[in-house]
Enzyme design. Structure first.
Site, PDB file in Angstrom:
ATOM      1  N   CYS A 174      -1.676   3.221   8.480  1.00 33.53           N
ATOM      2  CA  CYS A 174      -1.526   3.932   7.166  1.00 33.53           C
ATOM      3  C   CYS A 174      -2.415   3.683   6.081  1.00 33.53           C
ATOM      4  O   CYS A 174      -2.562   2.490   5.734  1.00 33.53           O
ATOM      5  CB  CYS A 174      -0.120   3.334   6.519  1.00 33.53           C
ATOM      6  SG  CYS A 174       0.357   3.674   4.792  1.00 33.53           S
TER       7      CYS A 174
ATOM      8  N   CYS B 278      -1.319   1.818   2.924  1.00 31.25           N
ATOM      9  CA  CYS B 278      -0.833   0.732   3.167  1.00 31.25           C
ATOM     10  C   CYS B 278      -1.742  -0.354   3.106  1.00 31.25           C
ATOM     11  O   CYS B 278      -1.881  -1.504   2.274  1.00 31.25           O
ATOM     12  CB  CYS B 278      -0.174   0.567   4.434  1.00 31.25           C
ATOM     13  SG  CYS B 278       1.263   1.518   4.662  1.00 31.25           S
TER      14      CYS B 278
END
Length: 101
Positions: free
Chosen positions: A30, A33
């Site tokens: 991600c 993230c």
């Protein structure tokens, strides 16, 4: 101090403790993230005495993230007295995480 990645057993132990717990549900694939990692680690370093600041990789522990109702990552959930009290999705900065706390 960096935020430590934890497993479901550690998650349960932390929730049973006295300190509030901030959990970042994330995944290494991600991009967002990864983008907030530096800010989240700064929170861990600054607030580590008052609050447990940890991470759960949803790829490794999908049942735990499902159990906690995580549908979007990164999701940060604040737990107090063993219960989720609030959450924030994709905070844009360290300041946003601090406001959330």
């Amino acid at each position: 101090m960096k935020a430590m990645n934890i497993n479901p057993e550690q998650f349960s132990q932390l929730l049973a403790g006295d300190k509030p717990v901030l959990v970042d549900f994330w995944a290494p694939w991600c991009p967002y993230c990864v983008k907030i990692t530096e800010a989240y680690d700064a929170i861990a370093a600054e607030y580590g005495e008052q609050i447990e600041v940890v991470k759960v990789n949803i790829d490794d522990y999908e049942p735990l993230s499902d159990e906690q109702g995580v549908d979007v990552i990164p999701t940060l959930i604040l737990y107090q007295n063993g219960k989720a009290v609030d959450s924030i999705i994709a905070p844009e900065s360290k300041a946003a995480i601090e406001r959330f706390l």
